[in-house]
Design an enzyme around this catalytic site. Structure first.
Site, PDB file in Angstrom:
ATOM      1  N   HIS A  14      38.694 -28.649  13.904  1.00  0.00           N
ATOM      2  CA  HIS A  14      38.636 -27.315  13.264  1.00  0.00           C
ATOM      3  C   HIS A  14      38.006 -26.335  14.255  1.00  0.00           C
ATOM      4  O   HIS A  14      36.791 -26.328  14.436  1.00  0.00           O
ATOM      5  CB  HIS A  14      37.784 -27.378  11.993  1.00  0.00           C
ATOM      6  CG  HIS A  14      37.735 -26.096  11.224  1.00  0.00           C
ATOM      7  ND1 HIS A  14      37.909 -26.040   9.859  1.00  0.00           N
ATOM      8  CD2 HIS A  14      37.530 -24.811  11.606  1.00  0.00           C
ATOM      9  CE1 HIS A  14      37.810 -24.796   9.449  1.00  0.00           C
ATOM     10  NE2 HIS A  14      37.575 -24.023  10.505  1.00  0.00           N
ATOM     11  N   HIS A  16      38.303 -22.105  15.974  1.00  0.00           N
ATOM     12  CA  HIS A  16      38.906 -20.766  16.059  1.00  0.00           C
ATOM     13  C   HIS A  16      38.962 -20.378  17.534  1.00  0.00           C
ATOM     14  O   HIS A  16      37.917 -20.179  18.158  1.00  0.00           O
ATOM     15  CB  HIS A  16      38.070 -19.750  15.274  1.00  0.00           C
ATOM     16  CG  HIS A  16      37.992 -20.077  13.818  1.00  0.00           C
ATOM     17  ND1 HIS A  16      38.890 -19.559  12.901  1.00  0.00           N
ATOM     18  CD2 HIS A  16      37.174 -20.894  13.122  1.00  0.00           C
ATOM     19  CE1 HIS A  16      38.605 -20.046  11.706  1.00  0.00           C
ATOM     20  NE2 HIS A  16      37.569 -20.859  11.812  1.00  0.00           N
ATOM     21  N   ASN A  42      43.871 -18.066  11.378  1.00  0.00           N
ATOM     22  CA  ASN A  42      43.452 -16.784  10.763  1.00  0.00           C
ATOM     23  C   ASN A  42      43.374 -15.659  11.789  1.00  0.00           C
ATOM     24  O   ASN A  42      42.349 -15.007  11.946  1.00  0.00           O
ATOM     25  CB  ASN A  42      42.128 -16.937   9.993  1.00  0.00           C
ATOM     26  CG  ASN A  42      40.944 -17.338  10.849  1.00  0.00           C
ATOM     27  OD1 ASN A  42      41.112 -17.973  11.895  1.00  0.00           O
ATOM     28  ND2 ASN A  42      39.745 -16.971  10.425  1.00  0.00           N
ATOM     29  N   LYS A 100      46.609 -24.477   6.384  1.00  0.00           N
ATOM     30  CA  LYS A 100      45.253 -24.068   6.002  1.00  0.00           C
ATOM     31  C   LYS A 100      45.286 -23.187   4.763  1.00  0.00           C
ATOM     32  O   LYS A 100      46.006 -22.190   4.716  1.00  0.00           O
ATOM     33  CB  LYS A 100      44.602 -23.312   7.167  1.00  0.00           C
ATOM     34  CG  LYS A 100      43.190 -22.811   6.895  1.00  0.00           C
ATOM     35  CD  LYS A 100      42.169 -23.938   6.815  1.00  0.00           C
ATOM     36  CE  LYS A 100      40.793 -23.448   6.379  1.00  0.00           C
ATOM     37  NZ  LYS A 100      40.027 -22.837   7.434  1.00  0.00           N
ATOM     38  N   HIS A 137      39.530 -24.330   2.868  1.00  0.00           N
ATOM     39  CA  HIS A 137      38.260 -23.608   2.885  1.00  0.00           C
ATOM     40  C   HIS A 137      37.764 -23.698   1.447  1.00  0.00           C
ATOM     41  O   HIS A 137      38.237 -22.982   0.570  1.00  0.00           O
ATOM     42  CB  HIS A 137      38.425 -22.157   3.339  1.00  0.00           C
ATOM     43  CG  HIS A 137      37.104 -21.449   3.429  1.00  0.00           C
ATOM     44  ND1 HIS A 137      36.522 -21.098   4.623  1.00  0.00           N
ATOM     45  CD2 HIS A 137      36.210 -21.097   2.467  1.00  0.00           C
ATOM     46  CE1 HIS A 137      35.344 -20.547   4.385  1.00  0.00           C
ATOM     47  NE2 HIS A 137      35.133 -20.526   3.085  1.00  0.00           N
ATOM     48  N   HIS A 175      34.470 -28.061   6.879  1.00  0.00           N
ATOM     49  CA  HIS A 175      33.077 -27.625   7.077  1.00  0.00           C
ATOM     50  C   HIS A 175      32.208 -27.800   5.837  1.00  0.00           C
ATOM     51  O   HIS A 175      31.667 -26.831   5.301  1.00  0.00           O
ATOM     52  CB  HIS A 175      33.013 -26.176   7.585  1.00  0.00           C
ATOM     53  CG  HIS A 175      33.975 -25.197   6.971  1.00  0.00           C
ATOM     54  ND1 HIS A 175      34.052 -24.976   5.620  1.00  0.00           N
ATOM     55  CD2 HIS A 175      34.889 -24.367   7.536  1.00  0.00           C
ATOM     56  CE1 HIS A 175      34.970 -24.070   5.382  1.00  0.00           C
ATOM     57  NE2 HIS A 175      35.500 -23.678   6.530  1.00  0.00           N
ATOM     58  N   ASP A 248      34.264 -25.701  13.762  1.00  0.00           N
ATOM     59  CA  ASP A 248      34.381 -24.346  13.194  1.00  0.00           C
ATOM     60  C   ASP A 248      33.774 -23.314  14.140  1.00  0.00           C
ATOM     61  O   ASP A 248      33.280 -22.271  13.691  1.00  0.00           O
ATOM     62  CB  ASP A 248      33.752 -24.251  11.798  1.00  0.00           C
ATOM     63  CG  ASP A 248      34.252 -23.039  11.017  1.00  0.00           C
ATOM     64  OD1 ASP A 248      35.298 -22.474  11.386  1.00  0.00           O
ATOM     65  OD2 ASP A 248      33.588 -22.655  10.042  1.00  0.00           O
TER      66      ASP A 248
HETATM   67  O1  DOR Z   1      31.889 -18.602   9.525  1.00  0.00           O
HETATM   68  C1  DOR Z   1      33.116 -18.593   9.510  1.00  0.00           C
HETATM   69  N1  DOR Z   1      33.843 -17.953  10.467  1.00  0.00           N
HETATM   70  N2  DOR Z   1      33.750 -19.206   8.511  1.00  0.00           N
HETATM   71  C2  DOR Z   1      35.075 -19.119   8.359  1.00  0.00           C
HETATM   72  O2  DOR Z   1      35.571 -19.662   7.408  1.00  0.00           O
HETATM   73  C3  DOR Z   1      35.901 -18.311   9.280  1.00  0.00           C
HETATM   74  C4  DOR Z   1      35.253 -18.131  10.571  1.00  0.00           C
HETATM   75  C5  DOR Z   1      35.884 -17.041  11.416  1.00  0.00           C
HETATM   76  O3  DOR Z   1      37.118 -17.043  11.558  1.00  0.00           O
HETATM   77  O4  DOR Z   1      35.152 -16.203  11.943  1.00  0.00           O
HETATM   78 ZN    ZN Z   2      36.899 -22.062  10.253  1.00  0.00          ZN
END
Ligand code: DOR
Ligand code: ZN
Length: 346
Positions: A14, A16, A42, A100, A137, A175, A248
């Site tokens: 997981h 980003h 996202n 997701k 989520h 998470h 995450d």
């Molecule tokens: O803390 C987070 N940041 N939780 C999430 O679910 C998304 C992530 C983000 O994309 O910044």
């Molecule tokens: Zn995330």
């Protein structure tokens, strides 16, 4: 002679990686440590089709430093307009490994997410049929529910009925942060798993307020009280295959965090496996790190375990104050402070 830890190369289930200049700033941190990563969709606009996921995958590969064998495993962002046909395409693609689910409004760029799960039952049926995992989520967005209870209430209100309706669907509760989630996943069937971040292993909610309000520890799900952190650490280090590594890691520019309405997300990719080693060492369970970081994830996703190795040593280093994030900067976890473990490279 320093202590060394030689493990099968881990994966991050997981992460980003963002896009454009931000992608170029962060992807090497993940690729140095992990062989593969499940890449969150996202973006703005979200990655909702296989064609978009494949374009994004090409941008990630083009941003990698030469010579890395890192493989991005792509995901689709579920919307109420996702056609069931996209699931068949995803399964056939060989590049998309999961879908997701963001409850609309739950977190960063979730506005195109799902408002009513009943509107995506057709897609979930296709996922169950094609055996494509759904990544959750797991927080309700009901403003009447206290932010610290949103994970527990999600399990009761949405996850229990979802499992009953789609018993064959592989689910990952992403998470996890609470004893409730640990107990629920531990008692669940083999097709239910959970990822655990390193910030939720090392920090409790006091970290949001040490020395004043600290926006760099603000993430979603929000940090919880110590009893929950302890339960999540116990789960991660238990050897239970339901639990595996998902950082995450979520970079935001410093100005977007240090703002009147700061963004959620902690950046941990710069020291991810080193920080997990610290957490496991604190629990007296360093011998369980390899299973959590390198075995349980691929086993759940039905992918081969990595053949390469990763070497860590107990050698302290100081994390920089900040690093370049496109034309801004990002403050990483442990900025200006010491991490006990180091990567041994070359
Ligand atoms: O803390 C987070 N940041 N939780 C999430 O679910 C998304 C992530 C983000 O994309 O910044
Ligand atoms: Zn995330």
């Amino acid at each position: 002679m320093s202590t060394r830890l030689d493990i099968c190369r881990p994966d991050d289930w997981h992460v980003h990686l963002r896009d454009d200049a931000t992608l170029a700033s962060v992807v090497a941190d993940t690729a140095r440590r992990f062989a593969r990563a499940i890449v969150m969709p996202n973006l703005k606009p979200p990655v909702t089709t296989v064609a978009q996921a494949e374009d994004y995958r090409r941008r990630i590969l083009a941003s990698l430093p030469p010579g890395t064998g890192f493989q991005p495993l792509m995901t689709l962002y579920l919307t109420e307009a996702t056609p069931a046909e996209e699931i068949r395409r995803a399964k056939a693609s060989g590049t998309v490994f999961a879908v997701k689910y963001y409850p609309a409004g739950a977190t960063t760029n979730s506005q195109d997410g799902v408002r009513d799960l009943a509107r995506v039952y057709g897609v979930l049926e296709a996922m169950e049929q094609h055996d494509l995992p759904l990544l959750l989520h797991g927080e309700v967005t009901d403003p009447g529910i206290d932010i610290f209870d949103r994970e527990r209430v999600f399990i009761e209100r949405h996850l229990v009925p979802l499992q009953a309706r789609f018993p064959g669907l592989r689910l990952v509760l992403e998470h996890i942060t609470t004893r409730d989630a640990v107990e629920f996943v531990s008692a669940g069937p083999a097709n239910l798993a959970a990822t655990i971040t390193v910030h939720h292993l090392l920090l409790n909610r006091n970290a949001l307020f040490v020395g004043g309000l600290n926006p760099h520890h603000y993430c979603l799900p929000i940090l919880k009280r110590e009893t929950h952190r302890a339960a999540v650490l116990q789960a991660a280090t238990s050897g239970n295959p339901h639990f595996f590594l998902g950082t995450d890691s979520a970079p935001h520019p410093r100005h977007a965090k240090e703002s009147a309405c700061g963004c959620a997300g902690v950046y941990t990719a710069h020291a991810a496996i080193e920080l997990y080693a610290e957490a496991f060492e604190q629990a007296g369970k360093l011998d369980q790190l390899e299973a959590f970081a390198s075995f349980h994830g691929p086993d759940f996703y039905r992918l081969p375990r990595n053949r390469e190795r990763l070497l860590l040593e107990k050698r302290p280093w100081t994390v920089p104050t900040e690093f370049a994030l496109g034309d801004a900067t990002c403050v990483p976890m442990r900025a200006d402070k010491i991490v006990a473990w180091s990567l041994v490279e070359g």
